[in-house]
Enzyme design. Structure first.
Site, mmCIF file in Angstrom:
data_model
loop_
_atom_site.group_PDB
_atom_site.id
_atom_site.type_symbol
_atom_site.label_atom_id
_atom_site.label_comp_id
_atom_site.label_asym_id
_atom_site.label_seq_id
_atom_site.Cartn_x
_atom_site.Cartn_y
_atom_site.Cartn_z
ATOM 1 N N ASN A 1 89.661 -58.177 1.726
ATOM 2 C CA ASN A 1 89.957 -57.910 3.153
ATOM 3 C C ASN A 1 89.375 -58.409 4.208
ATOM 4 O O ASN A 1 87.983 -58.395 4.270
ATOM 5 C CB ASN A 1 89.982 -56.391 3.599
ATOM 6 C CG ASN A 1 90.292 -55.908 4.824
ATOM 7 O OD1 ASN A 1 89.980 -56.571 5.904
ATOM 8 N ND2 ASN A 1 90.671 -54.733 4.753
ATOM 9 N N GLU B 1 75.972 -58.811 -0.611
ATOM 10 C CA GLU B 1 74.504 -59.110 -0.437
ATOM 11 C C GLU B 1 74.601 -60.585 -0.125
ATOM 12 O O GLU B 1 73.408 -61.053 0.161
ATOM 13 C CB GLU B 1 73.777 -58.744 -1.788
ATOM 14 C CG GLU B 1 73.791 -57.348 -1.929
ATOM 15 C CD GLU B 1 73.210 -56.904 -3.323
ATOM 16 O OE1 GLU B 1 72.095 -56.484 -3.738
ATOM 17 O OE2 GLU B 1 74.166 -56.730 -4.265
#
Ligand code: MOS
Length: 698
Positions: free
Chosen positions: A590, A664
């Protein structure tokens, strides 16, 4: 078996499906569930770093109207022993770090509980404590493994010393990063409710099953009698990965008082109780030939662990696979200190480790008279230098080139301290970045009703990342229906088991389990029912165990960070008008939520570069700047233009979606890019984070 998904919903910038609930306040967080007859618990924390509790006077606290109970090691129920000794709450009189829970008050209101906690008088027998991390300590030790067994502690390949001696260009520097604390917007909070059936927790965490299993063990309950619900979580960054003592406290308080209990840590309490990033001292030596080809990398790390629980961070691990050279050494040594337990913080290992390696690469580029992008391209490995496996995909060079073009790197004059406008010097810097593509086992259940509506159930957790939306998109493509047909349920240990939201593994692992459940369901639906579900619906479960191709391929995401800085010559103030992150992380599920995650990571990296540092007072053994007044975090005023782009990357090996984790990735490399830009602006190399103005004015 892995077949690549045909993507329709995947890749679309869907709005967050939980967005309206969040902005209207309808989405409930752990502390917000209305509970009949609820009580509140507030802890008392140790004021010494080491010793034992001699006596506890609770009379004044108990005399306060509204106080229900005062808990301590003197009256607490016995718990079953756990692997994590920090969770043995009130099981002995020992104090092993400053801020440890030594007592707690349960009361009718949170205000009374807090007031009463301040009236508890604790007498200690204090022992000398040892809290200072230094690389010259004689008691540094080599942990058995790092990252809880995930990686080897040390690696030795080739002959590093001989290669360094033979190298035409070499450097030898020490880089340090301070302790840093996770500060999610939502503090750690738990609501615990006991009944005859067992205990239900509304808890802010990154994985309900991990909390469930720990609570069940501690309180000797069958796991199915513990239910943990975490539908919405306001950030975690690792600090909510595994349970901390407050979870045990809430459950114990509810058990003892036979009343429901709420607990929310204060921001200040969080600085002792929910983990933090270890400080690191990193010695790096690089050797290269005249053309900048690396002949050796040595990366030796010293970091800390608490006495109560070993945590060995994998700081030098990225240096094992980042660049081509056959002579490599990486080591990790720990100082065992009387400090609060350190733990995960966004990109543990890669984040501090790549600050050091990518700063050193910039220094090597200067020493070789090479452009820092060219230096990295020359050291691009054909295969993973550590494992010898090919990369499933590696597009670092593409990221560097794309970034160079977008950022306007070609016009850069490499000369440091050469651009001045009034009292401001300016410069630009670059750093490479990586994060492994990790996957953990997961199970999912998919159901379809006669009308063709699908329910997808999995104990995944959305800690603010967008998992609600991304998993809906994956399920829609796996089921070959529009996302509107999919209703997702996550964040509940009563749902099928999955590993927690950590290691940027969530979307890949949970998505793969959903794909497997969906394909079983679709096969049955078509083969047995001609495509129409029976009246009472049809369901299928699916599991993801391991990716066999992870044995044949090295799987990592890559990227490049570009920074422009301005440094004031009079005040030393550093401004960052421009950051650009270019990422190669497989297929982006997305683009809207992905961009937000990567922006967040880069902002946190900027924060690491310029502000974040937890200051330990060696006299007391505690982190003293324990609130937002003194622990500084980047805000909007610190952030100029941040651009996030990614390159199209097809990776048929990682998982059916072709995706790599991005939670991360964005924080890795940012601090090095900024430090490298500060060097370019000023000619001053800052090797110890954060880059505060005193270091530039010295
Ligand atoms: Mo992340 S530090 O693995 O939650």
């Amino acid at each position: 078996m892995k077949t690549q998904l045909i993507t329709r919903a995947i890749g679309a910038p869907l709005n967050r499906i939980d967005g309206v609930q969040k902005v209207t306040g309808a989405a409930k967080y752990a502390y917000e569930y209305p509970v009949e007859g609820v009580t509140y618990v507030f802890p008392v924390q140790s004021t010494i770093a080491k010793g034992r509790v001699v006596s506890i006077d609770t009379s004044a606290a108990r005399a306060l109207p509204g106080v229900i109970a005062v808990l301590s090691h003197e009256n607490a129920p016995r718990l079953a022993p756990l692997d994590d000794a920090e969770l043995a709450l009130f099981q002995s009189d020992a104090v092993v770090y400053h801020g440890q829970f030594v007592a707690a008050v349960v009361a009718e209101t949170s205000e009374i509980a807090r007031q009463a906690a301040s009236l508890v008088v604790v007498h200690y027998e204090e022992q000398p404590h040892d809290v200072q991390l230094r690389a010259d300590r004689r008691d540094l030790y080599r942990p058995q493994s790092i990252a809880a067994g995930f990686y080897q502690t040390d690696t030795f390949d080739g002959d590093v010393e001989a290669a360094l001696t033979a190298a035409a260009v070499s450097l030898d520097h020490t880089y340090t990063t301070p302790a840093e604390h996770n500060n999610p917007l939502e503090p750690h909070a738990t609501t615990a409710i006991w009944s005859d059936e067992g205990v239900t927790l509304y808890d802010a965490n990154q994985g309900a099953h991990s909390i469930r299993d720990t609570v069940a063990s501690a309180f000797s309950l069958p796991p199915e009698r513990v239910r943990v619900i975490a539908r919405y979580v306001g950030g975690g960054f690792g600090s909510k990965g595994f349970p901390h003592p407050h979870v045990i406290l809430a459950v114990m308080a509810a058990q003892v008082t036979k009343r429901p209990v709420k607990l929310a840590l204060t921001r200040q309490q969080m600085f002792a109780l929910v983990g933090y990033r270890t400080p690191t001292i990193q010695h790096i030596r690089l050797g290269a030939d005249r053309d900048g080809r690396l002949m050796a990398i040595a990366h030796d790390v010293v970091e800390q662990t608490a006495t109560i629980q070993e945590f060995a961070e994998q700081t030098a691990v990225p240096s094992r696979m980042m660049y081509a050279t056959s002579n490599r050494r990486t080591t990790h040594r720990l100082a065992r200190l009387d400090v609060p337990a350190n733990s995960w913080m966004r990109a543990p290992g890669e984040c501090p480790g790549m600050f050091a390696l990518e700063s050193a690469m910039d220094e090597l580029a200067s020493a070789c008279g090479l452009d820092p992008i060219e230096l990295r391209i020359r050291n691009e490995p054909a295969v993973d230098p550590e494992s010898g496996h090919p990369f499933s995909s590696r597009n670092l060079v593409a990221c560097l080139r794309e970034g160079a073009q977008r950022f306007g790197w070609q016009q850069r004059d490499p000369q440091p301290r050469a651009r001045r406008n009034g009292s401001w010097l300016s410069g630009t810097g670059v750093a490479a970045l990586t994060y492994p593509a990790i996957q953990f086992p997961a199970t999912a259940l998919v159901q379809v009703d006669r009308a063709g509506n699908y329910h997808v159930r999995i104990d995944a957790t959305d800690i603010g990342t967008g998992a609600w939306t991304a998993l809906t998109q994956i399920a829609a493509d796996a089921l070959e229906v529009p996302p509107e047909r999919v209703q997702l349920e996550i964040g509940d240990s009563f749902l099928p088991k999955a590993f927690l939201a950590g290691g940027s593994s969530g979307t890949a692992s949970w998505g793969w389990a959903i794909c497997n459940a969906a394909s079983t369901l679709r096969a049955r639906l078509h083969e047995e029912y001609g495509g129409i579900a029976p009246a009472d619906g049809l369901e299928a479960s699916g599991a993801f165990e391991t990716n066999p191709e992870a044995q044949q391929f090295s799987m990592h995401a890559f990227g490049a960070q570009f920074a422009e800085v301005r440094v004031n010559m009079t005040t030393g103030e550093v401004r960052v008008p421009r950051l650009l992150g270019v990422f190669a992380a497989g297929r982006i599920i997305n683009p809207k939520t992905a961009r937000s995650q990567l922006l967040g990571g880069m902002t946190m990296g900027l924060s690491m570069a310029l502000h974040e540092a937890s200051v330990l007072d060696p006299r007391f053994g505690d982190y003293v700047n324990h609130d937002f007044a003194e622990y500084h975090i980047a805000t909007n005023a610190d952030v100029g233009t941040i651009d996030v782009i990614w390159i199209d990357e097809e990776d048929p090996h990682v998982n059916p979606m072709g995706s790599k984790g991005i939670g991360e990735l964005g924080i890795v490399g940012t601090a090095a890019a900024i430090a490298n830009a500060v060097y370019h602006a000023t000619g001053i190399r800052i090797r110890d984070l954060p880059i505060t103005l005193d270091k530039l004015l010295r």
